[in-house]
Design a protein around this motif. Structure first.
Motif, PDB file in Angstrom:
ATOM      1  N   UNK A 418       0.832  -1.205   0.000  1.00 58.02           N
ATOM      2  CA  UNK A 418       0.000   0.000   0.000  1.00 58.02           C
ATOM      3  C   UNK A 418       0.868   1.258   0.000  1.00 58.02           C
ATOM      4  N   UNK A 419       1.892   1.241   0.851  1.00 57.87           N
ATOM      5  CA  UNK A 419       2.747   2.421   0.936  1.00 57.87           C
ATOM      6  C   UNK A 419       3.541   2.628  -0.345  1.00 57.87           C
ATOM      7  N   UNK A 420       4.008   1.522  -0.931  1.00 60.15           N
ATOM      8  CA  UNK A 420       4.785   1.634  -2.173  1.00 60.15           C
ATOM      9  C   UNK A 420       3.900   2.192  -3.285  1.00 60.15           C
ATOM     10  N   UNK A 421       2.621   1.794  -3.281  1.00 63.00           N
ATOM     11  CA  UNK A 421       1.710   2.287  -4.328  1.00 63.00           C
ATOM     12  C   UNK A 421       1.585   3.808  -4.258  1.00 63.00           C
ATOM     13  N   UNK A 422       1.464   4.303  -3.049  1.00 59.87           N
ATOM     14  CA  UNK A 422       1.358   5.756  -2.884  1.00 59.87           C
ATOM     15  C   UNK A 422       2.611   6.444  -3.436  1.00 59.87           C
ATOM     16  N   UNK A 423       3.782   5.877  -3.094  1.00 63.85           N
ATOM     17  CA  UNK A 423       5.050   6.454  -3.571  1.00 63.85           C
ATOM     18  C   UNK A 423       5.118   6.442  -5.093  1.00 63.85           C
ATOM     19  N   UNK A 424       4.723   5.312  -5.684  1.00 70.34           N
ATOM     20  CA  UNK A 424       4.810   5.182  -7.142  1.00 70.34           C
ATOM     21  C   UNK A 424       3.853   6.165  -7.806  1.00 70.34           C
ATOM     22  N   UNK A 426       3.039   9.013  -6.764  1.00 65.97           N
ATOM     23  CA  UNK A 426       3.682  10.325  -6.742  1.00 65.97           C
ATOM     24  C   UNK A 426       4.711  10.469  -7.860  1.00 65.97           C
ATOM     25  N   UNK A 427       5.526   9.411  -8.014  1.00 64.42           N
ATOM     26  CA  UNK A 427       6.676   9.483  -8.918  1.00 64.42           C
ATOM     27  C   UNK A 427       6.286   9.271 -10.373  1.00 64.42           C
ATOM     28  N   UNK A 428       5.427   8.293 -10.580  1.00 61.03           N
ATOM     29  CA  UNK A 428       5.152   7.872 -11.947  1.00 61.03           C
ATOM     30  C   UNK A 428       3.689   7.477 -12.092  1.00 61.03           C
ATOM     31  N   UNK A 429       2.789   8.482 -12.159  1.00 61.17           N
ATOM     32  CA  UNK A 429       1.356   8.204 -12.160  1.00 61.17           C
ATOM     33  C   UNK A 429       0.886   7.392 -13.379  1.00 61.17           C
ATOM     34  N   UNK A 430       1.689   7.393 -14.453  1.00 57.40           N
ATOM     35  CA  UNK A 430       1.238   6.702 -15.676  1.00 57.40           C
ATOM     36  C   UNK A 430       1.659   5.236 -15.729  1.00 57.40           C
ATOM     37  N   UNK A 431       2.397   4.786 -14.708  1.00 56.51           N
ATOM     38  CA  UNK A 431       2.929   3.424 -14.773  1.00 56.51           C
ATOM     39  C   UNK A 431       1.813   2.386 -14.893  1.00 56.51           C
ATOM     40  N   UNK A 432       2.013   1.446 -15.835  1.00 56.39           N
ATOM     41  CA  UNK A 432       1.050   0.350 -15.959  1.00 56.39           C
ATOM     42  C   UNK A 432       1.379  -0.712 -14.908  1.00 56.39           C
ATOM     43  N   UNK A 433       0.375  -1.479 -14.569  1.00 61.23           N
ATOM     44  CA  UNK A 433       0.545  -2.585 -13.627  1.00 61.23           C
ATOM     45  C   UNK A 433       1.254  -2.150 -12.333  1.00 61.23           C
ATOM     46  N   UNK A 434       0.658  -1.153 -11.721  1.00 61.64           N
ATOM     47  CA  UNK A 434       1.250  -0.591 -10.509  1.00 61.64           C
ATOM     48  C   UNK A 434       1.290  -1.608  -9.370  1.00 61.64           C
ATOM     49  N   UNK A 435       0.268  -2.474  -9.348  1.00 60.68           N
ATOM     50  CA  UNK A 435       0.169  -3.466  -8.273  1.00 60.68           C
ATOM     51  C   UNK A 435       1.420  -4.359  -8.242  1.00 60.68           C
ATOM     52  N   UNK A 589      18.441 -11.762  -3.592  1.00 61.23           N
ATOM     53  CA  UNK A 589      17.077 -12.294  -3.549  1.00 61.23           C
ATOM     54  C   UNK A 589      16.032 -11.240  -3.873  1.00 61.23           C
ATOM     55  N   UNK A 590      16.435 -10.213  -4.638  1.00 55.95           N
ATOM     56  CA  UNK A 590      15.515  -9.122  -4.949  1.00 55.95           C
ATOM     57  C   UNK A 590      15.365  -8.992  -6.460  1.00 55.95           C
ATOM     58  N   UNK A 591      14.120  -8.887  -6.903  1.00 60.89           N
ATOM     59  CA  UNK A 591      13.897  -8.701  -8.343  1.00 60.89           C
ATOM     60  C   UNK A 591      13.763  -7.221  -8.642  1.00 60.89           C
ATOM     61  N   UNK A 592      14.547  -6.757  -9.607  1.00 65.18           N
ATOM     62  CA  UNK A 592      14.537  -5.333  -9.942  1.00 65.18           C
ATOM     63  C   UNK A 592      13.552  -5.077 -11.081  1.00 65.18           C
ATOM     64  N   UNK A 593      12.559  -4.211 -10.865  1.00 66.25           N
ATOM     65  CA  UNK A 593      11.650  -3.899 -11.973  1.00 66.25           C
ATOM     66  C   UNK A 593      12.365  -3.067 -13.045  1.00 66.25           C
ATOM     67  N   UNK A 594      11.889  -3.145 -14.291  1.00 65.42           N
ATOM     68  CA  UNK A 594      12.470  -2.346 -15.372  1.00 65.42           C
ATOM     69  C   UNK A 594      11.924  -0.924 -15.391  1.00 65.42           C
ATOM     70  N   UNK A 595      10.728  -0.793 -14.815  1.00 67.09           N
ATOM     71  CA  UNK A 595      10.131   0.549 -14.708  1.00 67.09           C
ATOM     72  C   UNK A 595       9.516   0.675 -13.337  1.00 67.09           C
ATOM     73  N   UNK A 596       9.483   1.875 -12.838  1.00 66.55           N
ATOM     74  CA  UNK A 596       8.749   2.107 -11.578  1.00 66.55           C
ATOM     75  C   UNK A 596       8.412   3.581 -11.421  1.00 66.55           C
TER      76      UNK A 596
END
Ligand code: ARG
Length: 596
Positions: A418-424, A426-435, A589-596
């Motif tokens: 939930x908290x990460x969604x709020x941050x994203x 703010x940063x990138x409102x157009x990002x697809x598949x925010x979940x 052990x962390x997967x890095x997203x290509x966009x965020x």
């Protein structure tokens, strides 16, 4: 934020290390064969009486990058030459001229510092990464390493200590695999012991099928707590008798136990999947039910155990309490099962190392276990290692399952998402598949928030801190990776792909570029340090430093708008940074997203 010298300090080779058969300092032959190290030490060998091999063993990475990339301490030479180290350092520096690899040799106190040329860094490091890609830093460490990690107790919520063990053990396993070792990850489940007598007894009185389906672990845990806290002597007696019957193979109770076990594994499994954790074996304590007698017999045969007040014990020496292996009523203990498990692992896997990633409170337990194992075979002394770690604290106080003050991890993750969604947002409102991205960010933040700390220290966990895009966090590193991928994407749209043939090493002379290449070149040595010290925070700190330098580079060194030649060279550098950031995160052990 950690200052820029942290990375240098943590990869400093003076850290105490694990002892490895055959390879004193380097579990990673890759870092042993580091071109720059060899170049420098062979030149030292040429002008002094010190063999290159010996010089390589003491060559360090200086604490302050301003001093250079490598530092040679002159103590050994000073002893040889019977002259004070600073004097020897000045003499040695005067003997070593610059060449196309080393651009400055300076004496400072007892050290000689070496600064590498940007062009040699570019022409060595970048092609290496471009050709090996996700295999960069791989090696051929010929060792079998058993890692006992995670190891939660079934029918109980995972505690935060189990989270730490899972995250640490996973990272260590990934790094060792990358270095070429054979890793056997074992989830030594706590699935045996008197508490299961209480659980089955509680279930028979208060169990509800409906609640078991809805939230199995919560329900089982409630029942267990009820039975265990009961003052009723009948319950105590029934629980004791039930477990005794289970040990002897009582089918109805064992069927319940089996069911609770697999329900628990299903729940744990979801979590392991999220974290990308796998095990070679999930044989827990119950598996060793029939292997304890032979183990005890082995100790007895060697005259190592005694009977005291009807109990079987292993004497730990005059000042110490003896280790209890069998109570006077014949029941066995956690320690007895660990003894059987250790012997089983020796026989089954012939490991060079057996690591137990378990919290500090079990220090005494492992001391007892390791003492017995060393008495059976002196070679076990260096083989068994307790990889301990500190406590985790939330603002609310210490976490422990025993007090019932537990943490339901799914809630923690959900809150982070939930908290990460709020941050994203703010940063990138157009990002697809925010979940999906929010989930990756939240999980990464939890894992990194743990691994960035030296494991032996206590951690205070604060969501605000671990999700901070500007702090020493996963999002900060992920964001550097996202920036690099973004540049790669834009250039790909223009039809420009990274191409080694177009690298012009001489053009990458900006200080940020130099620092990036130095860091990239030290990746194998960083893995080496993780393997020797069993401390993944070295890698986490390395990634922070790489990300920080890359953010600076993005600010001062344009790629898209650079003139031809420089543009292609910066593209290759950017590609190398993206490769190492995602590889490094993946090893944690962390997967890095290509966009965020
Ligand atoms: N199940 C134990 C606990 O939760 C940890 C087991 C660690 N591994 C071992 N071989 N003792 O405390």
């Amino acid at each position: 934020m950690t200052d820029s010298t942290t990375l240098q300090r943590v990869v400093n080779r003076r850290l105490p290390g694990l002892r490895w058969p055959g390879t004193r300092d380097h579990p990673n032959p890759m870092s042993k064969h580091n071109f720059f190290r060899e170049h420098i030490t062979s030149r030292i060998a040429k002008v002094s009486d010190l063999p290159a091999e010996q010089a390589a063993r003491v060559l360090e990475i200086p604490p302050d990058p301003k001093l250079g990339e490598y530092a040679f301490p002159c103590f050994l030479l000073a002893r040889q030459r019977k002259s004070p180290p600073p004097k020897v350092a000045s003499w040695l520096a005067s003997q070593l001229l610059c060449d196309d690899v080393v651009e400055a040799v300076t004496a400072q106190g007892p050290y000689v510092n070496f600064r590498l040329t940007a062009s040699s860094l570019a022409s060595r490091v970048l092609p290496e990464i471009a050709t090996t890609q996700a295999g960069y830093g791989r090696s051929d460490l010929a060792a079998t390493i058993v890692i006992d990690f995670s190891s939660p107790n079934i029918a109980k919520p995972l505690s935060i200590g189990h989270l730490r063990s899972t995250v640490l053990g996973n990272a260590l396993g990934r790094v060792f695999r990358h270095l070429g070792a054979k890793v056997v990850g074992i989830n030594h489940l706590g699935d045996w012991g008197t508490q299961f007598g209480y659980l089955v007894t509680g279930w028979r009185r208060w169990g509800s099928e409906e609640e078991l389906t809805r939230d199995p672990i919560r329900h089982l845990f409630e029942i267990y707590v009820l039975a265990n806290a009961s003052e009723d002597p009948a319950i105590k007696e029934e629980a004791r008798a039930t477990f005794k019957a289970m040990e002897e193979g009582d089918q109805p109770s064992l069927a319940l136990w089996q069911r609770f076990r697999s329900l628990s594994l299903q729940v744990f499994g979801r979590f392991y999947e999220d974290l990308g954790v796998t095990f070679e074996s999930q044989d827990g304590e119950a598996f060793f039910n029939d292997k304890m007698e032979p183990a005890l017999a082995l100790l007895a045969e060697k005259g190592l155990t005694t009977v005291s007040d009807g109990a079987l014990v292993y004497p730990m020496g005059p000042e110490k309490k003896p280790a209890l292996l069998k109570k006077s009523d014949g029941s066995t203990l956690y320690l007895t099962r660990d003894l059987a498990a250790a012997l089983y692992r020796l026989k089954t896997y012939a490991p060079d190392k057996v690591l137990y990633v378990v919290g500090m409170p079990q220090k005494e337990h492992f001391r007892e276990l390791f003492t017995m194992l060393a008495a059976l075979d002196p070679a076990n002394k260096d083989r068994f290692v307790h990889v301990d770690f500190g406590q985790y604290r939330f603002a609310e106080g210490k976490m422990s399952t025993r007090s019932g003050n537990v943490i339901f991890l799914e809630e923690v993750v959900a809150r982070g998402v939930e908290m990460a969604k709020v941050k994203i947002e703010e940063k990138n409102p157009d990002l697809e598949d925010r979940e999906t991205t929010a989930r990756l960010v939240a999980l990464g933040a939890i894992v990194f928030g743990d691994l960035v700390n030296d494991r032996v220290k206590d951690i205070v966990f604060e969501w605000e801190k671990v999700l901070d895009f500007e702090g020493d966090t996963a999002p900060y590193v992920m964001f550097a990776h996202v920036r690099a991928r973004g540049i790669l994407r834009k250039l790909a749209e223009e039809g420009v792909e990274p191409d080694l043939a177009r690298l012009q090493p001489g053009l990458l002379g900006h200080e940020h570029e130099r620092r990036l290449m130095v860091a990239l070149g030290q990746f194998p040595e960083t893995l080496d340090t993780v393997a020797r010290t069993l401390k993944p925070h070295t890698l986490a700190t390395f990634l922070l430093e790489l990300a920080r330098t890359y953010h600076r580079f993005c600010h001062d060194c344009p790629v898209l708008k650079a003139e031809p030649g420089l543009k292609e060279s910066r593209l290759i550098l950017t590609h190398a940074v993206a490769t190492v950031l995602s590889l490094g995160l993946q090893l944690l052990g962390i997967r890095a997203p290509d966009r965020m």
